[in-house]
Each structure stands twice: as C-alpha cells, then as structure tokens.
Motif scaffolding. Sequence first.
Motif, PDB file in Angstrom:
ATOM      1  N   GLU A  70       0.784  -1.233   0.000  1.00  0.00           N
ATOM      2  CA  GLU A  70       0.000   0.000   0.000  1.00  0.00           C
ATOM      3  C   GLU A  70       0.817   1.286   0.000  1.00  0.00           C
ATOM      4  N   ARG A  71       1.821   1.369   0.881  1.00  0.00           N
ATOM      5  CA  ARG A  71       2.462   2.670   1.060  1.00  0.00           C
ATOM      6  C   ARG A  71       3.885   2.525   1.605  1.00  0.00           C
ATOM      7  N   VAL A  72       4.776   3.370   1.068  1.00  0.00           N
ATOM      8  CA  VAL A  72       6.150   3.463   1.559  1.00  0.00           C
ATOM      9  C   VAL A  72       6.520   4.942   1.614  1.00  0.00           C
ATOM     10  N   THR A  73       7.067   5.372   2.736  1.00  0.00           N
ATOM     11  CA  THR A  73       7.555   6.747   2.864  1.00  0.00           C
ATOM     12  C   THR A  73       8.986   6.698   3.382  1.00  0.00           C
ATOM     13  N   PHE A  74       9.840   7.506   2.773  1.00  0.00           N
ATOM     14  CA  PHE A  74      11.207   7.609   3.278  1.00  0.00           C
ATOM     15  C   PHE A  74      11.681   9.049   3.223  1.00  0.00           C
ATOM     16  N   ARG A  75      12.681   9.309   4.027  1.00  0.00           N
ATOM     17  CA  ARG A  75      13.227  10.659   4.138  1.00  0.00           C
ATOM     18  C   ARG A  75      14.714  10.606   3.819  1.00  0.00           C
ATOM     19  N   ASN A  76      15.190  11.569   3.046  1.00  0.00           N
ATOM     20  CA  ASN A  76      16.598  11.657   2.686  1.00  0.00           C
ATOM     21  C   ASN A  76      17.274  12.797   3.434  1.00  0.00           C
ATOM     22  N   PHE A  77      18.501  12.526   3.845  1.00  0.00           N
ATOM     23  CA  PHE A  77      19.336  13.519   4.519  1.00  0.00           C
ATOM     24  C   PHE A  77      20.684  13.547   3.806  1.00  0.00           C
ATOM     25  N   GLY A  78      21.345  14.689   3.830  1.00  0.00           N
ATOM     26  CA  GLY A  78      22.665  14.778   3.215  1.00  0.00           C
ATOM     27  C   GLY A  78      22.619  15.623   1.961  1.00  0.00           C
ATOM     28  N   ALA A  79      23.305  15.169   0.905  1.00  0.00           N
ATOM     29  CA  ALA A  79      23.402  15.937  -0.339  1.00  0.00           C
ATOM     30  C   ALA A  79      22.045  16.137  -1.000  1.00  0.00           C
ATOM     31  N   LEU A  80      21.148  15.148  -0.853  1.00  0.00           N
ATOM     32  CA  LEU A  80      19.789  15.241  -1.374  1.00  0.00           C
ATOM     33  C   LEU A  80      18.853  15.143  -0.182  1.00  0.00           C
TER      34      LEU A  80
END
Length: 144
Positions: A70-80
């Motif tokens: 159904e759903r996937v959420t992720f968060r990026n840190f750093g250069a992006l």
Amino acid sequence: MKETRTLHADVEPEQVTSFLVDSSSAPPGMTMEVVYESPAVVGNAYEWTFKMFGVPRKGVTVYTEYVPGERVTFRNFGALQGTATWTVEPAAGGSKATIEWEAHLAFPMIGRLFDPLLLRQWEKNLEWGKREIEKQSKAEQKTA
C-alpha cells in the motif's frame, strides 16, 4: 521542488512496495549500503552515494512508513534532502503507483538552480524502477 507522478506497473502492489524497500535495488550510478535493517522496515537506514558533475555526493535514507502493498515513505538527509511517499493500489491487472516527492540538493543558495537536472534524473530513476520491478516479476513467473 515538489513533484507528483503516477505510473502503472504490470505487477502486484506487494511487489512494488517490496522492491522499494530492497536495499539492493539502487538505480544506475548510485550505490547503497545498509546502516540499519530490520524486518519491520520502519527505521531502516541506508547510506547512498551518487556523482554530480564528477563529484561524489553522499547521504542517508530512512524509512518512516511501510504498509506492505500500500504505502512506503522515506526521508533523505545529506546531499539530497527531502521526503518521498509511494502510494500503491491494484489497477488494470497490475498496480497504480502515485509518487509524491519533495526534495532539493543541499547546495546553499544555488541548490534550486539544479532542480531541472534533479527532476530529469528522478524521472529516469522512476522509469528504471518500473522496468526492474516488471523484469523481476517475469523472472519469478518463469521459475514458478
């Protein structure tokens, strides 16, 4: 930059979300290494590297939500930096995936100038992911 895209894949929704959390599924030109991984998925973290203008850029992705199929959420840190949410549902013999993405490169003051380049690469990665998911599905069907 904030973008939304919808795509159709000829696979089940569970295959889409499973692919998204597979640490070995890195687009061309990007490497990913596991920092923390558990069966629960939420909290899993991966270090990644990609090159921009020949210069390696690094960061970390952390999964913040996972509902299989159904759903996937992720968060990026750093250069992006930013957040991506994939919402997947059954549709026309496969899956409809809606991807909401908000991201920017972490270059003070000039990062927004690279948004068009970042958007083109993101769209290429979406198409690559769709092809890979469908290719894996076909391979699984042949071995079944």
